[in-house]
Design a protein around this motif. Structure first.
Motif, PDB file in Angstrom:
ATOM      1  N   MET A   1      45.540   0.547 -37.648  1.00 19.29           N
ATOM      2  CA  MET A   1      46.194  -0.430 -36.798  1.00 19.29           C
ATOM      3  C   MET A   1      45.994  -0.066 -35.335  1.00 19.29           C
ATOM      4  O   MET A   1      45.699   1.064 -34.981  1.00 19.29           O
ATOM      5  N   GLY A   2      46.130  -1.085 -34.468  1.00 14.13           N
ATOM      6  CA  GLY A   2      45.996  -0.816 -33.055  1.00 14.13           C
ATOM      7  C   GLY A   2      47.314  -0.331 -32.464  1.00 14.13           C
ATOM      8  O   GLY A   2      48.398  -0.641 -32.972  1.00 14.13           O
ATOM      9  N   PHE A   3      47.219   0.437 -31.386  1.00 15.50           N
ATOM     10  CA  PHE A   3      48.401   0.956 -30.703  1.00 15.50           C
ATOM     11  C   PHE A   3      48.318   0.554 -29.233  1.00 15.50           C
ATOM     12  O   PHE A   3      47.233   0.350 -28.681  1.00 15.50           O
ATOM     13  N   ASP A   4      49.466   0.475 -28.598  1.00 15.61           N
ATOM     14  CA  ASP A   4      49.542   0.024 -27.206  1.00 15.61           C
ATOM     15  C   ASP A   4      49.548   1.234 -26.267  1.00 15.61           C
ATOM     16  O   ASP A   4      50.559   1.940 -26.159  1.00 15.61           O
ATOM     17  N   PHE A   5      48.418   1.450 -25.600  1.00 18.04           N
ATOM     18  CA  PHE A   5      48.341   2.492 -24.579  1.00 18.04           C
ATOM     19  C   PHE A   5      48.005   1.901 -23.215  1.00 18.04           C
ATOM     20  O   PHE A   5      47.488   2.597 -22.343  1.00 18.04           O
ATOM     21  N   THR A   6      48.274   0.603 -23.039  1.00 19.04           N
ATOM     22  CA  THR A   6      47.951  -0.065 -21.776  1.00 19.04           C
ATOM     23  C   THR A   6      49.167  -0.618 -21.041  1.00 19.04           C
ATOM     24  O   THR A   6      49.098  -0.826 -19.830  1.00 19.04           O
ATOM     25  N   SER A   7      50.268  -0.850 -21.733  1.00 15.84           N
ATOM     26  CA  SER A   7      51.446  -1.420 -21.063  1.00 15.84           C
ATOM     27  C   SER A   7      51.978  -0.484 -19.985  1.00 15.84           C
ATOM     28  O   SER A   7      52.023   0.741 -20.178  1.00 15.84           O
ATOM     29  N   ARG A   8      52.387  -1.060 -18.875  1.00 10.39           N
ATOM     30  CA  ARG A   8      52.966  -0.289 -17.777  1.00 10.39           C
ATOM     31  C   ARG A   8      54.478  -0.503 -17.804  1.00 10.39           C
ATOM     32  O   ARG A   8      54.968  -1.572 -17.448  1.00 10.39           O
ATOM     33  N   TRP A   9      55.175   0.512 -18.241  1.00  6.83           N
ATOM     34  CA  TRP A   9      56.626   0.448 -18.374  1.00  6.83           C
ATOM     35  C   TRP A   9      57.302   0.810 -17.056  1.00  6.83           C
ATOM     36  O   TRP A   9      56.846   1.697 -16.333  1.00  6.83           O
ATOM     37  N   ASP A  10      58.387   0.115 -16.758  1.00  5.99           N
ATOM     38  CA  ASP A  10      59.182   0.449 -15.573  1.00  5.99           C
ATOM     39  C   ASP A  10      60.114   1.607 -15.943  1.00  5.99           C
ATOM     40  O   ASP A  10      61.204   1.396 -16.482  1.00  5.99           O
ATOM     41  N   ARG A  11      59.698   2.825 -15.645  1.00  4.55           N
ATOM     42  CA  ARG A  11      60.468   4.000 -16.048  1.00  4.55           C
ATOM     43  C   ARG A  11      61.588   4.329 -15.069  1.00  4.55           C
ATOM     44  O   ARG A  11      62.316   5.299 -15.271  1.00  4.55           O
ATOM     45  N   ARG A  12      61.724   3.530 -14.041  1.00  2.00           N
ATOM     46  CA  ARG A  12      62.898   3.680 -13.169  1.00  2.00           C
ATOM     47  C   ARG A  12      64.074   2.855 -13.682  1.00  2.00           C
ATOM     48  O   ARG A  12      65.197   3.017 -13.213  1.00  2.00           O
ATOM     49  N   LEU A  13      63.808   1.958 -14.629  1.00  2.00           N
ATOM     50  CA  LEU A  13      64.874   1.135 -15.201  1.00  2.00           C
ATOM     51  C   LEU A  13      65.916   2.017 -15.882  1.00  2.00           C
ATOM     52  O   LEU A  13      67.123   1.802 -15.749  1.00  2.00           O
ATOM     53  N   HIS A  14      65.450   3.010 -16.633  1.00  2.00           N
ATOM     54  CA  HIS A  14      66.298   4.039 -17.218  1.00  2.00           C
ATOM     55  C   HIS A  14      65.814   5.349 -16.596  1.00  2.00           C
ATOM     56  O   HIS A  14      64.784   5.869 -17.022  1.00  2.00           O
ATOM     57  N   PRO A  15      66.501   5.862 -15.598  1.00  2.00           N
ATOM     58  CA  PRO A  15      65.948   6.903 -14.718  1.00  2.00           C
ATOM     59  C   PRO A  15      65.220   8.023 -15.460  1.00  2.00           C
ATOM     60  O   PRO A  15      65.787   8.725 -16.292  1.00  2.00           O
ATOM     61  N   ALA A  16      63.940   8.143 -15.155  1.00  2.00           N
ATOM     62  CA  ALA A  16      63.086   9.183 -15.725  1.00  2.00           C
ATOM     63  C   ALA A  16      62.763  10.191 -14.636  1.00  2.00           C
ATOM     64  O   ALA A  16      62.412   9.816 -13.518  1.00  2.00           O
ATOM     65  N   LYS A  17      62.884  11.455 -14.961  1.00  2.00           N
ATOM     66  CA  LYS A  17      62.631  12.510 -13.985  1.00  2.00           C
ATOM     67  C   LYS A  17      61.271  12.338 -13.321  1.00  2.00           C
ATOM     68  O   LYS A  17      61.122  12.518 -12.108  1.00  2.00           O
ATOM     69  N   LYS A  18      60.278  11.988 -14.115  1.00  2.93           N
ATOM     70  CA  LYS A  18      58.916  11.855 -13.589  1.00  2.93           C
ATOM     71  C   LYS A  18      58.843  10.808 -12.485  1.00  2.93           C
ATOM     72  O   LYS A  18      58.131  10.987 -11.495  1.00  2.93           O
ATOM     73  N   TRP A  19      59.576   9.705 -12.665  1.00  3.09           N
ATOM     74  CA  TRP A  19      59.433   8.562 -11.777  1.00  3.09           C
ATOM     75  C   TRP A  19      60.508   8.475 -10.705  1.00  3.09           C
ATOM     76  O   TRP A  19      60.454   7.587  -9.847  1.00  3.09           O
ATOM     77  N   THR A  20      61.486   9.346 -10.718  1.00  7.30           N
ATOM     78  CA  THR A  20      62.544   9.272  -9.708  1.00  7.30           C
ATOM     79  C   THR A  20      62.490  10.437  -8.716  1.00  7.30           C
ATOM     80  O   THR A  20      63.295  10.485  -7.794  1.00  7.30           O
ATOM     81  N   ARG A  21      61.555  11.345  -8.894  1.00  6.86           N
ATOM     82  CA  ARG A  21      61.459  12.467  -7.956  1.00  6.86           C
ATOM     83  C   ARG A  21      60.981  11.999  -6.578  1.00  6.86           C
ATOM     84  O   ARG A  21      61.404  12.530  -5.549  1.00  6.86           O
ATOM     85  N   TYR A  22      60.084  11.020  -6.572  1.00 10.75           N
ATOM     86  CA  TYR A  22      59.465  10.575  -5.323  1.00 10.75           C
ATOM     87  C   TYR A  22      59.866   9.144  -4.990  1.00 10.75           C
ATOM     88  O   TYR A  22      60.437   8.428  -5.821  1.00 10.75           O
ATOM     89  N   ALA A  23      59.523   8.727  -3.791  1.00  3.48           N
ATOM     90  CA  ALA A  23      59.806   7.357  -3.357  1.00  3.48           C
ATOM     91  C   ALA A  23      59.055   6.362  -4.240  1.00  3.48           C
ATOM     92  O   ALA A  23      58.080   6.704  -4.919  1.00  3.48           O
ATOM     93  N   SER A  24      59.483   5.116  -4.204  1.00  6.17           N
ATOM     94  CA  SER A  24      58.965   4.107  -5.125  1.00  6.17           C
ATOM     95  C   SER A  24      57.502   3.762  -4.885  1.00  6.17           C
ATOM     96  O   SER A  24      56.853   3.180  -5.762  1.00  6.17           O
ATOM     97  N   ASP A  25      56.952   4.100  -3.723  1.00  3.42           N
ATOM     98  CA  ASP A  25      55.540   3.799  -3.465  1.00  3.42           C
ATOM     99  C   ASP A  25      54.604   4.913  -3.927  1.00  3.42           C
ATOM    100  O   ASP A  25      53.386   4.815  -3.757  1.00  3.42           O
TER     101      ASP A  25
END
Length: 386
Positions: A1-25
């Motif tokens: 079966m195929g798997f989804d490795f292309t979707s871009r998830w908004d990881r700031r919606l549920h605060p993720a350490k990776k995505w909240t360390r730096y400014a949004s840009d």
């Protein structure tokens, strides 16, 4: 079966350490978690557990989980382990600290190599032990890979050294140590009467075609009785937030000492982490293999950009989704990580945290479009310096 490795998830919606360390840009490619939704079999197992049995009290690792790790180890590494060898716990970094506290004494020495995953360098400081470091040898024409400085090992170890903190496959260089190197290391450990805490967390992420991970403890009975192997599905299956790992210890005396050390220091097992891990090992291999192909594609993309960046060099990793770049000649000043962050708005890991200033670590665990966007940003900076 195929798997989804292309979707871009908004990881700031549920605060993720990776995505909240730096400014949004800023595009963050630093801490080692990936931006892929978990394997469908994991999501299904969690959904069923939550809906069918919505109770989340104290628990214990189920037999099915322990059996799944035994089967995974046998099928992928030809290493036969037993359920009784397994001590499930809340993460590899806490396990490193427990090992130091339980198996060494204040003032004893811990030995490790650099560059190294930063928490390794903190274990001694946090547990009242002294940390000795041996720099790895960088690639040369004769040996075109990161490798161990065997003379430096012998020169650094002392009679007070009690434990080797080992990382295999190696983070950040991505080395998969071969049998000859591991056999030398095992002999070194035995000659100097050391214990080994072996972080093998990235063993399921071999990206080199034909590459093979050899668990250190699988070499022979002598090294096995000295070794704590730390294993987890967290990096491979992107479930690090579920804080579940396993210490595999074949020697009963060493295992009991480690278990005793966990008392009062480790929290209760993560109910959902155990469920997710079992599903990963039991049914997640197809998803894992598909994801590794994405990592290979991202590595190839990175390699094409590096060819455009004089002053930047790398050795493609044999394992992990983490690439280790030498930027010392790139004209970025004393801190390439800060230069790239400030001018290209890409957040990488600073090599100084790993003991090697002038390097950066880039996380390729994201959709290829995200990696390409980050590399385009870096290209405007690095091409200018070139």
């Amino acid at each position: 079966m195929g798997f989804d490795f292309t979707s871009r998830w908004d990881r700031r919606l549920h605060p993720a350490k990776k995505w909240t360390r730096y400014a949004s840009d800023v595009l963050p490619l630093w801490v080692a978690d990936s931006d892929f939704a978990v394997a469908p079999v994991i999501a299904k197992a969690l959904e069923e557990r939550v809906s069918e049995h919505p109770l989340f009290g104290y628990t214990a690792p189920p037999k099915a989980l322990m059996d799944s790790l035994c089967h995974w180890s046998r099928d992928h590494y030809q290493w036969s382990i037993e359920p009784s060898w397994q001590q499930w716990l809340a993460g590899v970094v806490p396990a490193l600290h427990v090992a130091s506290l339980a198996l060494t004494a204040p003032g004893d020495e811990l030995l490790t190599v650099t560059p190294i995953y930063p928490p390794f360098l903190d274990v001694g400081k946090h547990t009242g032990r002294n940390t000795l470091t041996v720099p790895m040898l960088p690639p040369t024409e004769e040996v075109p890979r990161w490798h161990l400085d065997r003379e430096a090992f012998e020169d650094t170890v002392t009679p007070r050294t009690r434990m080797l903190l080992w990382c295999h496959p190696h983070n950040p260089t991505g080395r998969v140590f071969d049998r000859e190197e591991l056999e030398w290391l095992a002999d070194f450990v035995e000659r100097h009467d050391l214990l080994v805490c072996s972080d093998e967390l990235h063993c399921d992420l071999i990206v080199e075609e034909g590459g093979r991970h050899i668990p250190l403890a699988s070499l022979n009975a002598r090294i096995a009785q000295r070794t704590i192997t730390l294993w987890a599905a967290t990096k491979t299956f992107n479930i690090a937030g579920l804080t579940t790992a396993c210490a595999v210890i074949s020697d009963p005396h060493l295992r009991q000492r480690f278990r005793d050390g966990c008392e009062g220091l480790m929290p209760s097992h993560n109910v959902l982490g155990l469920i997710a891990t079992e599903a990963a090992y039991r049914e997640g291999n197809g998803w894992r293999e598909a994801m590794i192909e994405v990592f290979r594609e991202n590595m190839a993309l990175l390699g094409r950009y590096i060819e455009r960046w004089p002053g930047v060099s790398w050795v493609p990793q044999q394992a992990t989704f983490l690439s280790w770049l030498d930027c010392r000649e790139a004209g970025l000043g004393d801190n390439p990580q800060q230069a790239i962050l400030g001018k290209a708005r890409v957040g990488l890991s600073d090599g100084a945290d790993f003991g090697w200033p002038g390097f950066v670590r880039i996380n390729l665990g994201a959709p290829t479009a995200v990696i390409n966007e980050a590399l385009e940003r870096m290209d405007t900076l690095l091409a200018h310096h070139a």
